[in-house]
Design an enzyme around this catalytic site. Structure first.
Site, PDB file in Angstrom:
ATOM      1  N   ASP A 122     -16.853   2.522   0.126  1.00 38.91           N
ATOM      2  CA  ASP A 122     -16.487   2.828  -1.256  1.00 38.91           C
ATOM      3  C   ASP A 122     -15.913   1.580  -1.911  1.00 38.91           C
ATOM      4  O   ASP A 122     -15.711   1.550  -3.118  1.00 38.91           O
ATOM      5  CB  ASP A 122     -15.443   3.959  -1.292  1.00 38.91           C
ATOM      6  CG  ASP A 122     -15.119   4.382  -2.716  1.00 38.91           C
ATOM      7  OD1 ASP A 122     -16.080   4.597  -3.491  1.00 38.91           O
ATOM      8  OD2 ASP A 122     -13.929   4.486  -3.071  1.00 38.91           O
ATOM      9  N   HIS A 165     -16.180   2.331  -5.629  1.00 41.32           N
ATOM     10  CA  HIS A 165     -14.721   2.537  -5.650  1.00 41.32           C
ATOM     11  C   HIS A 165     -14.354   3.789  -6.454  1.00 41.32           C
ATOM     12  O   HIS A 165     -13.625   3.730  -7.447  1.00 41.32           O
ATOM     13  CB  HIS A 165     -14.012   1.293  -6.222  1.00 41.32           C
ATOM     14  CG  HIS A 165     -12.603   1.148  -5.732  1.00 41.32           C
ATOM     15  ND1 HIS A 165     -12.026  -0.068  -5.471  1.00 41.32           N
ATOM     16  CD2 HIS A 165     -11.643   2.064  -5.461  1.00 41.32           C
ATOM     17  CE1 HIS A 165     -10.777   0.101  -5.064  1.00 41.32           C
ATOM     18  NE2 HIS A 165     -10.526   1.395  -5.050  1.00 41.32           N
ATOM     19  N   GLU A 223     -16.351  -6.766  -4.952  1.00 40.62           N
ATOM     20  CA  GLU A 223     -16.541  -5.705  -5.948  1.00 40.62           C
ATOM     21  C   GLU A 223     -16.010  -6.060  -7.334  1.00 40.62           C
ATOM     22  O   GLU A 223     -16.484  -5.531  -8.343  1.00 40.62           O
ATOM     23  CB  GLU A 223     -15.901  -4.396  -5.476  1.00 40.62           C
ATOM     24  CG  GLU A 223     -14.368  -4.417  -5.435  1.00 40.62           C
ATOM     25  CD  GLU A 223     -13.773  -3.061  -5.070  1.00 40.62           C
ATOM     26  OE1 GLU A 223     -14.117  -2.533  -3.996  1.00 40.62           O
ATOM     27  OE2 GLU A 223     -12.966  -2.536  -5.864  1.00 40.62           O
ATOM     28  N   ARG A 236      -0.581   8.143   4.086  1.00 41.55           N
ATOM     29  CA  ARG A 236      -0.872   9.414   3.398  1.00 41.55           C
ATOM     30  C   ARG A 236      -2.355   9.779   3.499  1.00 41.55           C
ATOM     31  O   ARG A 236      -2.702  10.922   3.795  1.00 41.55           O
ATOM     32  CB  ARG A 236      -0.452   9.288   1.925  1.00 41.55           C
ATOM     33  CG  ARG A 236       1.040   9.322   1.737  1.00 41.55           C
ATOM     34  CD  ARG A 236       1.421   8.837   0.365  1.00 41.55           C
ATOM     35  NE  ARG A 236       1.389   7.398   0.331  1.00 41.55           N
ATOM     36  CZ  ARG A 236       2.447   6.621   0.115  1.00 41.55           C
ATOM     37  NH1 ARG A 236       3.611   7.155  -0.127  1.00 41.55           N
ATOM     38  NH2 ARG A 236       2.341   5.300   0.128  1.00 41.55           N
ATOM     39  N   ARG A 274      -9.869  -1.033   1.139  1.00 43.85           N
ATOM     40  CA  ARG A 274     -10.061  -2.243   0.333  1.00 43.85           C
ATOM     41  C   ARG A 274     -11.157  -3.069   0.990  1.00 43.85           C
ATOM     42  O   ARG A 274     -11.206  -3.194   2.224  1.00 43.85           O
ATOM     43  CB  ARG A 274      -8.779  -3.079   0.259  1.00 43.85           C
ATOM     44  CG  ARG A 274      -7.721  -2.547  -0.686  1.00 43.85           C
ATOM     45  CD  ARG A 274      -8.148  -2.646  -2.165  1.00 43.85           C
ATOM     46  NE  ARG A 274      -7.121  -2.150  -3.068  1.00 43.85           N
ATOM     47  CZ  ARG A 274      -7.046  -0.910  -3.539  1.00 43.85           C
ATOM     48  NH1 ARG A 274      -7.953  -0.013  -3.200  1.00 43.85           N
ATOM     49  NH2 ARG A 274      -6.078  -0.569  -4.366  1.00 43.85           N
TER      50      ARG A 274
HETATM   51  P1  NAD Z   1       0.031   4.319   2.947  1.00 47.77           P
HETATM   52  O1  NAD Z   1       0.944   3.198   2.601  1.00 47.77           O
HETATM   53  O2  NAD Z   1       0.533   5.725   2.864  1.00 47.77           O
HETATM   54  O3  NAD Z   1      -0.544   4.097   4.438  1.00 47.77           O
HETATM   55  C1  NAD Z   1      -0.986   2.875   4.916  1.00 47.77           C
HETATM   56  C2  NAD Z   1      -0.786   2.885   6.427  1.00 47.77           C
HETATM   57  O4  NAD Z   1      -1.369   1.705   6.947  1.00 47.77           O
HETATM   58  C3  NAD Z   1       0.700   2.878   6.838  1.00 47.77           C
HETATM   59  O5  NAD Z   1       0.943   3.936   7.747  1.00 47.77           O
HETATM   60  C4  NAD Z   1       0.874   1.523   7.476  1.00 47.77           C
HETATM   61  O6  NAD Z   1       1.823   1.530   8.542  1.00 47.77           O
HETATM   62  C5  NAD Z   1      -0.527   1.266   8.007  1.00 47.77           C
HETATM   63  N1  NAD Z   1      -0.771  -0.126   8.338  1.00 47.77           N
HETATM   64  C6  NAD Z   1      -0.156  -1.239   7.894  1.00 47.77           C
HETATM   65  N2  NAD Z   1      -0.640  -2.323   8.502  1.00 47.77           N
HETATM   66  C7  NAD Z   1      -1.594  -1.892   9.365  1.00 47.77           C
HETATM   67  C8  NAD Z   1      -2.451  -2.533  10.284  1.00 47.77           C
HETATM   68  N3  NAD Z   1      -2.426  -3.855  10.466  1.00 47.77           N
HETATM   69  N4  NAD Z   1      -3.296  -1.781  10.986  1.00 47.77           N
HETATM   70  C9  NAD Z   1      -3.338  -0.437  10.841  1.00 47.77           C
HETATM   71  N5  NAD Z   1      -2.534   0.231   9.991  1.00 47.77           N
HETATM   72  C10 NAD Z   1      -1.680  -0.485   9.247  1.00 47.77           C
HETATM   73  O7  NAD Z   1      -1.250   4.119   2.026  1.00 47.77           O
HETATM   74  P2  NAD Z   1      -2.307   5.232   1.600  1.00 47.77           P
HETATM   75  O8  NAD Z   1      -1.840   5.938   0.379  1.00 47.77           O
HETATM   76  O9  NAD Z   1      -2.718   6.025   2.783  1.00 47.77           O
HETATM   77  O10 NAD Z   1      -3.515   4.301   1.117  1.00 47.77           O
HETATM   78  C11 NAD Z   1      -4.169   3.437   2.024  1.00 47.77           C
HETATM   79  C12 NAD Z   1      -5.032   2.459   1.255  1.00 47.77           C
HETATM   80  O11 NAD Z   1      -6.092   3.160   0.618  1.00 47.77           O
HETATM   81  C13 NAD Z   1      -4.319   1.751   0.089  1.00 47.77           C
HETATM   82  O12 NAD Z   1      -3.653   0.568   0.539  1.00 47.77           O
HETATM   83  C14 NAD Z   1      -5.428   1.428  -0.865  1.00 47.77           C
HETATM   84  O13 NAD Z   1      -5.866   0.112  -0.621  1.00 47.77           O
HETATM   85  C15 NAD Z   1      -6.544   2.405  -0.488  1.00 47.77           C
HETATM   86  N6  NAD Z   1      -6.902   3.340  -1.554  1.00 47.77           N
HETATM   87  C16 NAD Z   1      -8.202   3.415  -1.950  1.00 47.77           C
HETATM   88  C17 NAD Z   1      -8.579   4.312  -2.941  1.00 47.77           C
HETATM   89  C18 NAD Z   1     -10.014   4.440  -3.391  1.00 47.77           C
HETATM   90  O14 NAD Z   1     -10.280   5.008  -4.466  1.00 47.77           O
HETATM   91  N7  NAD Z   1     -10.994   3.981  -2.623  1.00 47.77           N
HETATM   92  C19 NAD Z   1      -7.613   5.119  -3.553  1.00 47.77           C
HETATM   93  C20 NAD Z   1      -6.294   5.033  -3.118  1.00 47.77           C
HETATM   94  C21 NAD Z   1      -5.937   4.137  -2.118  1.00 47.77           C
END
Ligand code: NAD
Length: 348
Positions: free
Chosen positions: A261, A298, A266, A158, A237
């Protein structure tokens, strides 16, 4: 229904507490906001609660889950999308329901990634400080036009997709690596493997989850494959990056910029004010001294819209669990609330 909310901040009280009170004027969701994080030292403070609500720095390893279960907790509600801090196997064994908020304004995080990219690229963090000091000299502020540059997205879920949409507007070329590719991204760019992506990108932005297979996906070997002078961005992360190796790459000038971020260590620092402390994380302190490094605490998710969605989804997950309705947000779809005849939610 008793809900213990760990790592609660004033905005959690405002958004989650406010919504719970609005939806439930009879206050049948009894919300207990706890300022500290969940760990084996604090798990006992959830005794008597039906559910706990947790965030990214709460620890939910096997020991903590067993303690929560022994104290009567039957549901774990994550008010975040990442769940690398939860031992899901143990939760399943104990019969605990676990649900997250898989999507809350992915645009909020993607927009923040762009804010970091452009801060670092156009050096507005340095300009801000200079101008406040009456220094209008442009030396050292030279940036690069984003139009025409190649951006690599690692993990096109997403958030990765939201970033692709924005960055396409800048006129960038997009490449992505994701082991589970989808057709949607093909409108914006091409999929490739990580080894092919790294050498061609001016900017590499990480958006995959932290798992065993992605821990230190950016390491000495992958850094060496990156283009000389490229920028690395991590809003996903901290554990995705081997920070020691990144430091070496910055010092050798192979890496041209780093925008974080999130940070491996952290948990000990972020979300709290340490301005009066001596911070003993030398790696982080050294990183913040580089002019081509931007570190934020973060906060990519932190918008009004995202907090509203998080609160709504968390309470919906609580409702679904208490009604015994399967929810697509369940990471572990087991466990039912204990029968509490005095709870409106339990009756629904
Ligand atoms: P999501 O599940 O929609 O997308 C994650 C994508 O990563 C998927 O398409 C998956 O196939 C892919 N993936 C899995 N293994 C992989 C690999 N080895 N190499 C490359 N891609 C791989 O998740 P999202 O909603 O897009 O969120 C992604 C990440 O962002 C979350 O896991 C979370 O850790 C982080 N996040 C951070 C914040 C923040 O405030 N900084 C906020 C929300 C989410």
């Amino acid at each position: 229904m008793k809900l213990a909310v760990f790592s609660a901040k004033p905005y959690d009280r405002e958004y989650l507490g406010g919504l719970a009170a609005k939806r439930d004027p009879l206050s049948e969701i009894e919300t207990n906001f706890l300022d500290f994080s969940l760990s084996s030292d604090t798990a006992a403070l959830a005794n008597g609660a039906d559910a706990v609500c947790v965030f990214v720095h709460d620890t939910l390893d096997a020991k903590v889950l067993q303690e929560l279960h022994a104290g009567g907790v039957r549901a774990i509600l994550l008010r975040c999308s990442g769940y690398n801090n939860v031992d899901l196997k143990e939760a399943e064994k104990l019969g605990l329901f676990v649900a997250n908020v898989p999507s809350y304004s992915p645009e909020a995080v993607a927009e923040f990634a762009v804010a970091l990219i452009q801060t670092l690229n156009r050096k507005t963090h340095r300009a801000y400080n200079r101008v406040r000091d009456g220094n209008f000299n442009l030396d050292g502020l030279l940036g690069r036009t984003l139009h025409g540059k190649t951006v690599g997205i690692v993990g096109v879920g997403r958030i990765g997709l939201a970033l692709a949409r924005i960055v396409q507007g800048f006129g960038c070329k997009l490449v992505a690596y994701d082991p589970s590719p989808t057709d949607v991204f093909k409108e914006y760019g091409e999929y490739t493997d990580l080894d092919t992506l790294l050498p061609q990108c001016d900017i590499v932005s990480l958006h995959c989850p932290l798992m065993d297979s992605t821990r230190h996906i950016i390491n000495e070997t992958t850094l060496a494959k990156m283009k000389q002078g490229a920028m690395l961005v991590n809003t996903s992360r901290g554990g995705l990056i081997d920070t020691g190796c990144v430091m070496k790459a910055l010092k050798s000038k192979h890496l041209g910029g780093l925008a974080l971020d999130v940070y491996e260590g952290e948990g000990a620092l972020f979300y709290n004010d340490h301005s009066g402390d001596i911070i003993d994380d030398d790696l982080l302190m050294r990183l913040t001294a580089f002019h081509n490094v931007v570190v934020c605490g973060h906060q990519a998710f932190f918008t009004e819209e995202a907090l509203t969605e998080i609160a709504e989804c968390t309470l919906r997950n609580l409702d679904d669990w208490s009604k015994g309705v399967p929810t697509r947000n369940a990471l572990v779809q087991v466990g039912r609330p204990m029968a509490r005849r005095d709870s409106r939610l339990a009756r629904l």
